[in-house]
Motif scaffolding. Structure first.
Motif, PDB file in Angstrom:
ATOM      1  N   SER A 220       0.921  -1.123  -0.091  1.00 56.55           N
ATOM      2  CA  SER A 220       0.074  -0.115   0.104  1.00 56.55           C
ATOM      3  C   SER A 220       0.849   1.293  -0.124  1.00 56.55           C
ATOM      4  N   GLU A 221       0.323   2.404  -0.169  1.00 60.20           N
ATOM      5  CA  GLU A 221       0.980   3.701  -0.362  1.00 60.20           C
ATOM      6  C   GLU A 221       2.101   4.007   0.715  1.00 60.20           C
ATOM      7  N   LYS A 222       1.934   3.652   1.847  1.00 62.94           N
ATOM      8  CA  LYS A 222       2.929   3.984   2.963  1.00 62.94           C
ATOM      9  C   LYS A 222       4.178   3.254   2.766  1.00 62.94           C
ATOM     10  N   GLU A 223       3.902   1.812   2.468  1.00 63.78           N
ATOM     11  CA  GLU A 223       5.009   1.109   2.337  1.00 63.78           C
ATOM     12  C   GLU A 223       5.878   1.394   0.917  1.00 63.78           C
ATOM     13  N   ARG A 224       5.161   1.697  -0.095  1.00 63.21           N
ATOM     14  CA  ARG A 224       5.704   2.088  -1.254  1.00 63.21           C
ATOM     15  C   ARG A 224       6.455   3.395  -1.112  1.00 63.21           C
TER      16      ARG A 224
ATOM     17  N   ILE B 210      10.477   4.119  -1.656  1.00 57.95           N
ATOM     18  CA  ILE B 210      11.118   5.235  -2.463  1.00 57.95           C
ATOM     19  C   ILE B 210      12.002   5.781  -1.574  1.00 57.95           C
ATOM     20  N   GLU B 211      11.691   6.284  -0.500  1.00 61.46           N
ATOM     21  CA  GLU B 211      12.627   6.914   0.636  1.00 61.46           C
ATOM     22  C   GLU B 211      13.803   6.130   0.722  1.00 61.46           C
ATOM     23  N   HIS B 212      13.833   5.020   1.328  1.00 69.55           N
ATOM     24  CA  HIS B 212      14.965   4.150   0.948  1.00 69.55           C
ATOM     25  C   HIS B 212      15.679   4.127  -0.227  1.00 69.55           C
ATOM     26  N   CYS B 213      15.362   4.333  -1.470  1.00 73.69           N
ATOM     27  CA  CYS B 213      15.819   4.674  -2.755  1.00 73.69           C
ATOM     28  C   CYS B 213      16.579   5.661  -2.540  1.00 73.69           C
ATOM     29  N   PHE B 214      15.930   6.804  -2.456  1.00 69.01           N
ATOM     30  CA  PHE B 214      16.615   8.151  -2.256  1.00 69.01           C
ATOM     31  C   PHE B 214      17.898   8.123  -1.319  1.00 69.01           C
TER      32      PHE B 214
ATOM     33  N   VAL C  96      13.057  12.649 -10.624  1.00 69.47           N
ATOM     34  CA  VAL C  96      12.563  12.701  -9.107  1.00 69.47           C
ATOM     35  C   VAL C  96      13.340  12.273  -8.271  1.00 69.47           C
ATOM     36  N   SER C  97      13.992  13.374  -7.489  1.00 67.23           N
ATOM     37  CA  SER C  97      15.008  12.944  -6.454  1.00 67.23           C
ATOM     38  C   SER C  97      14.652  13.141  -4.798  1.00 67.23           C
ATOM     39  N   ASN C  98      13.341  13.503  -4.506  1.00 62.80           N
ATOM     40  CA  ASN C  98      13.084  13.590  -3.306  1.00 62.80           C
ATOM     41  C   ASN C  98      11.634  13.362  -2.998  1.00 62.80           C
ATOM     42  N   MET C  99      11.390  13.074  -1.644  1.00 63.26           N
ATOM     43  CA  MET C  99       9.848  12.749  -1.511  1.00 63.26           C
ATOM     44  C   MET C  99       8.753  13.782  -1.822  1.00 63.26           C
ATOM     45  N   GLU C 100       9.181  14.979  -1.839  1.00 61.23           N
ATOM     46  CA  GLU C 100       8.175  16.047  -2.008  1.00 61.23           C
ATOM     47  C   GLU C 100       7.997  15.921  -3.650  1.00 61.23           C
ATOM     48  N   GLN C 101       8.804  15.795  -4.306  1.00 61.06           N
ATOM     49  CA  GLN C 101       8.645  15.588  -5.926  1.00 61.06           C
ATOM     50  C   GLN C 101       7.889  14.090  -6.125  1.00 61.06           C
ATOM     51  N   TYR C 102       8.258  13.343  -5.493  1.00 57.89           N
ATOM     52  CA  TYR C 102       7.497  12.074  -5.592  1.00 57.89           C
ATOM     53  C   TYR C 102       6.073  11.925  -5.489  1.00 57.89           C
TER      54      TYR C 102
ATOM     55  N   SER D 251      19.600  -5.760  -2.859  1.00 54.02           N
ATOM     56  CA  SER D 251      19.490  -5.103  -1.708  1.00 54.02           C
ATOM     57  C   SER D 251      17.978  -4.453  -1.520  1.00 54.02           C
ATOM     58  N   PHE D 252      17.536  -3.857  -2.702  1.00 53.95           N
ATOM     59  CA  PHE D 252      16.108  -3.347  -2.509  1.00 53.95           C
ATOM     60  C   PHE D 252      15.139  -4.359  -2.402  1.00 53.95           C
TER      61      PHE D 252
END
Length: 190
Positions: free
Chosen positions: A9-13, A17-21, A41-47, A138-139
């Motif tokens: 779900s969205e919170k886990e996605r 994504i934050e982990h990727c950044f 996209v390089s940060n959560m705000e953009q995501y 690792s991902f």
């Protein structure tokens, strides 16, 4: 294609994504572009601007992505619409999650994270380096550690723990696979 199938779900996605950044990666949303330039996209705000519109994201890394992604186009009336050609450029880690079902109907469908054994640069085939493959592994480990494993007859799915909790509370539903209720499978596995 090497891939790991999941229900997130969205919170886990967003956590993934934050982990990727944090690992120095960027995200490129798959969508139709009006020019031959794609969005990075390089940060959560953009995501957050793209997370509800783009089910397929290309994860790139300056360390391992050696070529820009290649675009193609089609005619839409009198305008050109550009799109990213999967497997061309990069390499990229593909992250697909059917977000529209969750945001519009509270249904979580299966998604995946995956890589290909080879990619293309223009018309030449190339194999990604081992560091890229290690990043992908690792991902997938990160995703699996926050999930429960569900084995169907021919496929394995990883179902996020937060997704399971939300489904048990009736906040969301998990899309059935071959008429199999995924939530019931989760409860059997425990």
């Amino acid at each position: 294609m090497s891939q790991v199938d999941f229900f997130l779900s969205e919170k886990e996605r967003a956590g993934f994504i934050e982990h990727c950044f944090r690992h120095g990666c960027s995200i490129i949303p798959e969508q139709h572009y009006n020019t031959d330039k794609y969005i990075i996209v390089s940060n959560m705000e953009q995501y957050k601007k793209y997370c509800k519109k783009s089910p397929l994201l290309f994860i790139t890394s300056k360390k391992f992505s050696v070529y820009p992604l290649e675009l193609d186009h089609f005619e839409d009336g009198d305008q050109k619409k550009y799109f990213i050609k999967q497997r061309h450029g990069g390499p990229t880690i593909d992250f697909f999650s059917p977000v529209i079902g969750e945001f519009e109907d509270n249904i979580i469908g299966p998604g995946y994270i995956g890589i290909f054994p080879y990619y293309y640069r223009v018309d030449k085939k190339y194999v990604p380096e081992n560091g890229f493959i290690d990043l992908y592994k690792s991902f997938t480990t990160y995703i699996k550690e926050s999930c429960q494993k569900i084995v169907l007859s021919k496929r394995t799915f990883w179902v996020g723990n937060l997704t399971i909790d939300r489904a048990k509370k009736g906040e969301i539903k998990l899309l059935q696979i071959s008429n199999i209720d995924i939530l019931k499978m989760v409860q059997k596995e425990k």
